[in-house]
Structure formats: structure tokens, C-alpha cells
Write a protein that holds these residues in place. Structure first.
Motif, PDB file in Angstrom:
ATOM      1  N   ARG A 129      25.447 -29.759  -4.351  1.00 12.82           N
ATOM      2  CA  ARG A 129      23.690 -30.773  -4.392  1.00 12.82           C
ATOM      3  C   ARG A 129      23.473 -30.531  -5.691  1.00 12.82           C
ATOM      4  NH1 ARG A 129      21.552 -31.377  -0.088  1.00 12.82           N
ATOM      5  NH2 ARG A 129      22.490 -29.638   1.067  1.00 12.82           N
ATOM      6  N   ALA A 131      19.579 -35.863  -5.912  1.00  8.19           N
ATOM      7  CA  ALA A 131      20.000 -36.775  -5.372  1.00  8.19           C
ATOM      8  C   ALA A 131      19.214 -37.103  -3.831  1.00  8.19           C
ATOM      9  CB  ALA A 131      21.028 -37.810  -5.411  1.00  8.19           C
ATOM     10  N   ALA A 169      14.300 -31.138  -3.936  1.00  8.86           N
ATOM     11  CA  ALA A 169      14.082 -30.120  -3.091  1.00  8.86           C
ATOM     12  C   ALA A 169      14.222 -29.103  -3.839  1.00  8.86           C
ATOM     13  CB  ALA A 169      15.134 -30.424  -1.881  1.00  8.86           C
ATOM     14  N   GLN A 194      13.732 -48.821   0.165  1.00  5.69           N
ATOM     15  CA  GLN A 194      14.440 -48.817   1.788  1.00  5.69           C
ATOM     16  C   GLN A 194      14.939 -50.078   2.144  1.00  5.69           C
ATOM     17  OE1 GLN A 194      12.168 -46.409   4.877  1.00  5.69           O
ATOM     18  NE2 GLN A 194      13.956 -47.262   6.153  1.00  5.69           N
ATOM     19  N   GLN A 246      15.193 -27.770   4.376  1.00  2.00           N
ATOM     20  CA  GLN A 246      15.423 -28.117   2.971  1.00  2.00           C
ATOM     21  C   GLN A 246      14.181 -28.156   1.626  1.00  2.00           C
ATOM     22  OE1 GLN A 246      17.914 -30.961   0.701  1.00  2.00           O
ATOM     23  NE2 GLN A 246      19.179 -30.850   1.381  1.00  2.00           N
ATOM     24  N   GLY A 247      13.643 -28.938   2.352  1.00  2.00           N
ATOM     25  CA  GLY A 247      12.926 -29.685   1.180  1.00  2.00           C
ATOM     26  C   GLY A 247      11.195 -29.692   1.935  1.00  2.00           C
ATOM     27  N   TYR A 290       9.802 -32.744   2.895  1.00  2.00           N
ATOM     28  CA  TYR A 290       9.846 -33.892   2.540  1.00  2.00           C
ATOM     29  C   TYR A 290       8.267 -35.199   3.376  1.00  2.00           C
ATOM     30  CZ  TYR A 290      10.212 -39.318   4.448  1.00  2.00           C
ATOM     31  OH  TYR A 290      10.140 -40.317   4.587  1.00  2.00           O
ATOM     32  N   ALA A 300      15.794 -43.259   8.827  1.00  3.10           N
ATOM     33  CA  ALA A 300      15.856 -43.365   7.472  1.00  3.10           C
ATOM     34  C   ALA A 300      15.608 -43.200   6.408  1.00  3.10           C
ATOM     35  CB  ALA A 300      16.714 -45.222   7.972  1.00  3.10           C
ATOM     36  N   ALA A 306      14.048 -40.974   5.054  1.00  2.00           N
ATOM     37  CA  ALA A 306      14.367 -39.959   4.884  1.00  2.00           C
ATOM     38  C   ALA A 306      15.549 -39.332   3.992  1.00  2.00           C
ATOM     39  CB  ALA A 306      13.764 -38.609   5.652  1.00  2.00           C
ATOM     40  N   ARG A 348      17.336 -41.833   3.066  1.00  2.00           N
ATOM     41  CA  ARG A 348      17.373 -42.177   1.218  1.00  2.00           C
ATOM     42  C   ARG A 348      16.798 -41.503   0.378  1.00  2.00           C
ATOM     43  NH1 ARG A 348      18.260 -47.792   4.020  1.00  2.00           N
ATOM     44  NH2 ARG A 348      20.575 -48.250   3.562  1.00  2.00           N
ATOM     45  N   ALA A 349      15.860 -40.898   0.465  1.00  2.00           N
ATOM     46  CA  ALA A 349      14.954 -40.423  -0.434  1.00  2.00           C
ATOM     47  C   ALA A 349      15.276 -38.975  -0.579  1.00  2.00           C
ATOM     48  CB  ALA A 349      13.337 -39.667   0.653  1.00  2.00           C
ATOM     49  N   GLY A 350      16.490 -39.216   0.178  1.00  2.00           N
ATOM     50  CA  GLY A 350      17.356 -37.833  -0.415  1.00  2.00           C
ATOM     51  C   GLY A 350      17.176 -36.772   0.019  1.00  2.00           C
ATOM     52  N   LEU A 351      16.098 -36.318   0.617  1.00  2.00           N
ATOM     53  CA  LEU A 351      15.197 -35.084   1.389  1.00  2.00           C
ATOM     54  C   LEU A 351      15.755 -35.304   2.861  1.00  2.00           C
ATOM     55  CD1 LEU A 351      12.684 -34.647  -0.640  1.00  2.00           C
ATOM     56  CD2 LEU A 351      14.467 -33.328  -0.813  1.00  2.00           C
ATOM     57  N   ASP A 371      19.424 -28.127   5.455  1.00  2.00           N
ATOM     58  CA  ASP A 371      20.073 -27.632   4.796  1.00  2.00           C
ATOM     59  C   ASP A 371      21.574 -28.775   4.862  1.00  2.00           C
ATOM     60  OD1 ASP A 371      19.556 -26.590   2.508  1.00  2.00           O
ATOM     61  OD2 ASP A 371      20.088 -24.568   3.419  1.00  2.00           O
ATOM     62  N   ASP A 401      24.027 -31.023   5.723  1.00  2.00           N
ATOM     63  CA  ASP A 401      24.489 -33.090   5.581  1.00  2.00           C
ATOM     64  C   ASP A 401      24.398 -33.935   6.072  1.00  2.00           C
ATOM     65  OD1 ASP A 401      23.928 -32.585   2.686  1.00  2.00           O
ATOM     66  OD2 ASP A 401      24.945 -33.125   1.846  1.00  2.00           O
ATOM     67  N   TYR A 402      25.398 -33.175   7.814  1.00  2.00           N
ATOM     68  CA  TYR A 402      24.935 -33.751   8.523  1.00  2.00           C
ATOM     69  C   TYR A 402      24.176 -34.020  10.053  1.00  2.00           C
ATOM     70  CZ  TYR A 402      30.049 -33.278   6.121  1.00  2.00           C
ATOM     71  OH  TYR A 402      30.666 -33.929   5.087  1.00  2.00           O
TER      72      TYR A 402
END
Lengths: 451, 265
Positions: free
Chosen positions: A87, A90, A340, A433, B115-116, B118, B125, B127, B129-132, B136, B138-139
């Protein structure tokens, strides 16, 4: 001379937290160092080491893959542990080289030795910059060897060194200019060799008088070089803002600064060029500020790539007593991105860790109302856009209007409109975005057209 | 008396002239209207969802009448509509299977960690794009409900951080599948109830780290399946819905319990 640009905002600088703290080297003890392969704009680098390979400080871990790409250099000595997904800042999992740092920092042969500069050709300089893996340290991370090689080097009129550091909280470049002015000037002199008709202008915001004095002393007696104090205003250090002030030209987003005869380099990048070309020291460490209301002793560091935010925070004495950090940003509060967790590796273009005690975004979300049509966003937009109408176009999903009528792609995502908006609308996030979406659409259309 | 005669004569003359004009323009500018178009429009369900790729049911009807779109091009109307349209157009309708949206993730708050935190535009979309991403994994499902917003039938709800589809309401238009930034939603034949509720393509140990309900690619299901409908590709089981007999053996054996009929709100 015009010392500023149209628009802009005056956010609280909060630079007093760390501005008087001198640069300190930070070397973590034996630990794991993580080097993402995509630390720059362009194609990710290709790893050239395998598991269990020994590495030394300054050794290349990954090779640039393609023209717009940059190498990745090891900042520690030890053994390669793995090449796997980790991780990163980004937020996503990306391919990284993981090195088990032995804590000895054994340098590669010839690292940091003075080079003979008299016989260097322009191509040699560019090659060394490329081999050193230098990217723009201002934040975007554009590969510097690409930026330094415009089509017509003779037509470059200005080499602009960006020492504005307009982002609130961040002070590392201020300290770099105070303590290493000669190094920056050395890098700029070498770069200036590439452009026979250019003048080098070092732009510094006037809230950094010590840095201005130090840089003035360093350029004394140098040909084609001067220091220019700038009005303190955000985003003074934006590439386009600087060009507007110094060269007096406006140009659309489809053109590069080189097309109007300007090359803009962050002072940190200039310093890195000097180190790489004159001292054979590739880019594996850079200056960085750890600051924010939640940090016990904010400070400026020369940090090695691959160490984590958590380690740096520890070097600052950790979190202040009685304060719960609400938000961690990689970068400053205006353009930085929230992370995060702190267990993410520092990249080449990471210029700060800002640990805030209060999350303004959360507050803004609660206070958010409909657009008041007050027009403040359009008065402060440094690029002369009308954010209120752009947001309308996004709500109507009218991409055509957003792009062609409102010039939405000119947005540099500086965050000024979100800062000024009394209705607390998340304008910058919408624009960021949408820009990404339109660009993706264009790429898809292009790929479809080629077939 | 004279006045009445004059008036009648004038009105009659005007009537004749206008009538002749109407007849002339009617003949001159005659446009052939395809009667079938109106009939096809009647046979379409009228959701105006745009899932067929045309700008609503009117445009779709025109396209079918012109032969530019297939008779079974409407995913919402399914087989009955296709049969009716086929009859109108005089073509074979072809088999249409009614399909239903299916979210390939069961990463609720219970099984995967946040994970965080947000904050920002409440849209998947944005969220992403913001990378968060919120979880946890990723998929996995972001859970901010972009699919909920695009669904014309209000068939999707986000419960416990993961989207769920109401099978009765879903018309299978596929708008949610297009909107999902993680590409989690696929359209599955209605009668199929055995599905892999995960999209994580990482290796087993990594999946276990981030989610207790993820597919670990253990291959157990492939050995159970008598029809040979299950393949594991990129550490993720995949069921071929055509060959699956829905015997349910894989459901029993799956150690991670990812092969199940999806929960409904």
C-alpha cells in the motif's frame, strides 16, 4: 514588474510551527524500506533486482521504462526482500521493491565524489539527470530529464527556480534555501548550460526574508541569475502562476511551459540536479517537513525515500499529549492528499506530512449548503475559471460544456475555490474527479480510434 | 337575405380553396409512417432506462422498426417482450434469458475492516479516485451507493457497507454494472442461485488478511463440481452459469462460504 497574479487566496500560513527548525538528517535503523515503482508521472519503472539481491546506497533498483518514466534508486544498503504489492500514499496497492535495510548505509562506489564538470556536454548532463532518477520534487513528480529536453533549447528565455513554497505549513524548501543555497545555485548553473539564451530567475515569496538573503548571496557575481521576491499569496508557487508573474504570459493547458520559453524547476529539484551531476549522488533522499498541530516537535528533515511516515513522526517525538490527530496529509492542507495510515513509504515527490488536530473537511461536509451564487470562487481562481458554473455542468453531467465552454480542464486543483466557498462545497474534489474522468474518456476514444 | 347568400358563398369558396390546399399538401408531403414502430413501442416495457444503449424506449422502438436493433435487445422486457416484438417484426425473437444484477462481494463491516475515514463527496467513484476505498480490500464494495443512485427501480440498497439487490424489483437493465467503479456487478440468469460472492484476485493469505469472507482460490469447489462449471482464474473461482446444474455441492464445501445465494435486503 508585476509581482503577483490575478486571484489567489491568503490561507493561514502556519509556517511558524517549523520554519526555524534547521534541516536534520533522518536515517532509520535496521528496518524494511519500500520503494514503489510508480513514484512519478508516466510509465512505472521496471524492477531490475530480484529477491535476495544485495543492494547499496545509490544503487538502481528499477530502470525507467519508456521515455516518460524515471529510475528508482535505493536509499539504504541491505538485501532485497521482495518485489510485491504494497500500500502506498495513493491508497492503492502498487508494485514495490522491498529492501531489508541493514542500517549500515554502505554507499556505492564513487557515491558523493566531486565530478569533473568542464568536459560535460549537454547530453551528459541530461543523461546523468535521467540515471539519477530525478523527478519534479514540487509534488507532481514529472520526470526531470523529459522536462529539461524541450524541442528548441535555444528558445528558452527563462529558467525559473520555484522557491515560492506557497503551500501552508510546509517549510522544508525555506530551510533548504537557507542552508544549501550554494548547492541549489550549482544545480541551476548546470541546468542553465543547456539553454544558452535563458536567464535564471529564482522566485521566492516575501515571507521568507532569510531565504531571499541567502539565495541573493549565493547568486552574487553569477551571470544570468537573479533572485525575485514575490508577493505572498496562494498559489504563487503554481507553475502557471510563476510564469504569469515572471514571463508575463498566459497559455492554455494544452501547451507546456517550454512552448512559451520557460522551464520551471522546484529549488529542491535544482539541488538534486546539482548533487547528481556534480557529486554523483542520485536522488534517494530529499527535504521534507513533518508538521501540524498534532505533532509534538514539528521539524524539517532530509529523509530517505522508502522510510515511512510513522518513523518520521517518531523522530518528531510522536503525537502531542492530549491531542488526537484527526487527519494525516501527504503534502500541505491545500493540495495534499489524505492518507489512511502512516505505515506508507515516502516517495520522491512527498514534501510533507501534515498531521492535523481538526478535520475541516468533516466540518465542511456538515455545514455544506447549496451554491449562494456569490461569485467569490470566480474572483479568486488563479486561472480565471468560474468554478460555480463548472460545478453546475458536472451536476448536469454536461462534459461538453465543462470542457469546451468553461475550460474546466484548465483547473490546476489548487483548492482555492474550496477554501473560499462560503457554502463549503467540495468544488476541488469534483473538478479533480471530472478531469480524470474526461481524460480517461479521451484516452479510451483515442485507443478506440487507433483500432 | 342577400347578406346570408353572400356569406354562404364566401365561406364555401374559402372552404373549397383550403380543402384543395390540404389535399395537395397532404399528397405532396406524405411521409410513410412505419406502423410497426408504434406497435413495437407498445410492446416495450416503457422504463426508459437506456440499458439497451438507446436514448429510451421511443428511440429503441424506432431502431427495432428500422432493423438497427435486434428484437430481443431490451434486457428489461426479456423473453415475453421479445416474443411480442418478434411477432410484430416477423422475425425470430431468439432466446432471451431474464437476468438479474448480482454484487460480487460480501465484504460487510463485519468481515472486513475499515481502512480510513473517508470524508468528501459521498459517491463511490469519488472515494476511489481519492485513493481511500472504505474497506481494506482493494477489490470490494465501497458501499457509498453509486449503484443505488442509478437504479431506476430502487432495487439496490447498501446494508452494512455492501450493496444488495432485491431480486423481485431488479429488471436487469445493467445500469448499476456500468456505474460501479470497481466493476463488481454482473448480470446473472435469473434461475441461477449459486454464485461466487467475491472479486478479490489476490492470493489466499493476502485475502485472509483483509477479509474473512473472501475467495482464497483453494480449488475445493472445482473438485466438487460434477458438471465442471467452476474454474479458478487469478485466485478467484468463477462459475459458468450455462453449465452449472445448481446441485449445491460447492456451496457446502466452500471453506470461506463465498459460494452462496446472495443475501437480499
Amino acid at each position: 514588474m508585476n509581482l503577483t497574479f490575478r486571484g489567489g487566496v491568503h490561507p493561514k500560513g502556519r509556517k511558524e510551527l517549523s520554519r526555524e527548525v534547521p534541516l536534520r538528517r533522518f536515517d532509520p535503523g535496521p528496518c524494511e524500506m519500500v520503494y514503489p515503482l510508480a513514484q512519478h508521472i508516466g510509465k512505472p519503472a521496471k524492477a531490475i533486482v530480484k529477491k535476495n539481491d544485495p543492494v547499496l546506497v545509490g544503487q538502481k533498483l528499477a530502470e525507467a521504462d519508456g521515455f516518460v518514466s524515471a529510475c528508482v534508486i535505493s536509499s539504504c544498503s541491505g538485501k532485497v526482500k521482495a518485489v510485491e504489492k504494497r500500500r502506498t500514499i495513493a491508497g492503492t496497492m502498487t508494485e514495490c521493491v522491498v529492501v531489508d535495510n541493514d542500517g549500515a548505509y554502505t554507499p556505492m562506489e564513487g557515491l558523493g565524489t566531486r565530478q569533473d564538470l568542464s568536459a560535460l556536454t549537454n547530453q551528459d548532463i541530461l543523461n546523468r539527470v535521467k540515471e539519477a532518477g530525478i523527478v519534479g520534487l514540487g509534488g507532481a513528480g514529472f520526470p526531470t530529464h523529459v522536462k529539461l529536453a524541450p524541442k528548441e533549447p535555444d528558445k528558452i528565455k527563462y529558467l525559473i527556480a520555484n522557491g515560492a513554497e506557497c503551500e501552508p505549513y510546509i517549510t522544508c524548501n525555506d530551510q533548504l534555501m537557507r542552508s544549501n543555497a550554494a548547492g541549489i545555485v550549482e544545480g541551476l548553473e548546470l541546468t542553465l548550460r543547456l539553454y544558452p539564451n535563458a536567464e535564471c530567475v529564482i522566485g521566492i515569496e516575501d515571507n521568507k526574508p532569510e531565504a531571499i538573503a541567502s539565495m541573493r548571496k549565493a547568486v552574487e557575481g553569477k551571470q544570468r541569475m537573479r533572485v525575485l521576491p514575490l508577493h505572498t499569496k496562494y498559489p504563487q508557487g503554481g507553475e502557471r502562476s510563476l510564469i504569469r508573474v515572471i514571463a508575463g504570459v498566459d497559455f492554455p493547458v494544452t501547451m507546456l511551459p517550454a512552448d512559451v520559453g520557460c522551464i520551471v524547476l522546484n529549488v529542491g529539484t535544482a539541488y538534486a540536479i546539482g548533487r547528481a551531476v556534480a557529486w554523483n549522488e542520485p536522488l534517494y533522499e530529499h527535504v521534507l517537513t513533518v508538521t501540524g498541530e498534532a505533532v509534538r516537535e514539528p521539524g524539517n528533515f532530509i529523509a530517505r525515500d522508502g522510510s515511512t511516515f510513522a518513523q518520521l513522526l517518531e523522530a518528531c517525538g510522536g503525537v502531542k499529549d492530549g491531542v488526537t490527530p484527526k487527519k494525516a496529509l501527504s503534502g500541505g492542507p491545500m493540495m495534499g492528499v489524505a492518507v489512511a495510515g502512516l505505515e506508507v513509504p515516502i516517495q520522491k515527490n512527498t514534501n510533507a506530512l501534515t498531521l492535523l488536530a481538526e478535520d475541516r473537511v468533516e466540518r465542511a461536509e456538515k455545514e455544506q449548503t447549496a451554491c449562494l451564487h456569490c461569485g467569490r470562487c470566480s474572483t479568486i481562481c488563479p486561472n480565471g475559471l468560474v468554478p460555480a458554473l463548472m460545478a453546475d455542468a458536472i451536476n448536469m453531467q454536461n462534459w461538453e460544456r465543462y470542457e469546451k465552454k468553461l475550460y474546466g480542464l484548465e483547473c490546476i486543483a489548487c483548492g482555492s475555490c474550496t477554501y473560499i466557498c462560503p457554502a463549503r462545497r467540495p468544488l476541488t474534489q469534483m473538478f479533480k474527479q471530472t478531469k480524470a474522468e474526461i481524460m480517461a474518456r479521451k484516452r479510451a476514444a483515442q485507443a478506440g480510434g487507433k483500432k | 337575405m342577400e347578406l346570408i347568400l353572400i356569406t354562404t358563398a364566401v365561406i364555401t369558396v374559402i372552404g373549397l380553396v383550403v380543402g384543395a390546399g390540404l389535399v395537395f399538401t397532404g399528397k405532396k408531403f406524405y411521409v410513410e409512417v412505419d406502423q410497426r414502430e408504434a406497435a413495437v413501442r407498445e410492446a416495450l416495457p416503457g422504463n426508459n432506462c437506456g440499458a439497451c444503449g438507446f436514448a429510451g424506449c421511443d428511440a429503441m422502438a424506432a431502431a427495432i422498426a428500422k432493423g438497427e436493433a435486434p428484437a430481443n435487445g431490451c434486457p428489461v422486457g426479456g423473453a415475453p417482450a421479445a416474443a411480442r416484438i418478434g411477432a410484430i417484426m416477423g422475425t425470430e425473437a431468439g432466446a432471451v434469458q431474464r437476468k438479474i444484477a448480482f454484487v460480487r462481494c460480501k465484504g460487510s463491516c463485519e468481515v472486513t475492516r475499515n481502512q480510513g475515514n473517508y470524508v468528501g463527496i459521498q459517491d463511490c467513484a469519488s472515494a476511489v479516485r481519492a485513493g481511500l476505498a472504505l474497506t481494506d480490500c482493494d477489490y470490494g464494495c465501497v458501499g457509498l451507493g453509486t449503484c443505488v443512485k442509478v437504479c431506476p427501480e430502487h432495487a439496490i440498497t447498501v446494508k452494512d457497507g455492501v450493496a444488495m439487490v432485491n431480486r423481485k424489483r431488479c429488471v436487469g437493465c445493467g445500469l448499476c454494472a456500468k456505474a460501479c467503479p470497481k466493476g463488481l456487478i454482473e448480470l446473472v440468469p435469473e434461475q441461477n442461485r449459486v454464485m461466487v460472492q467475491c472479486s478479490n484476485r489476490d492470493k489466499g493469505p493476502q485475502v485472509k488478511q483483509v477479509c474473512s469472507a473472501g475467495c482464497i482460490g483453494c480449488m475445493l469447489c472445482t473438485r466438487q463440481c460434477e458438471a465442471g462449471a467452476i474454474t479458478v482464474e487469478n485466485n478467484l473461482a468463477h462459475i459458468d452459469y450455462g453449465t452449472c446444474t445448481q446441485c449445491g455441492k460447492c456451496v457446502e464445501k466452500c471453506p470461506a462460504k463465498v459460494i452462496t445465494p446472495p443475501a437480499e435486503p
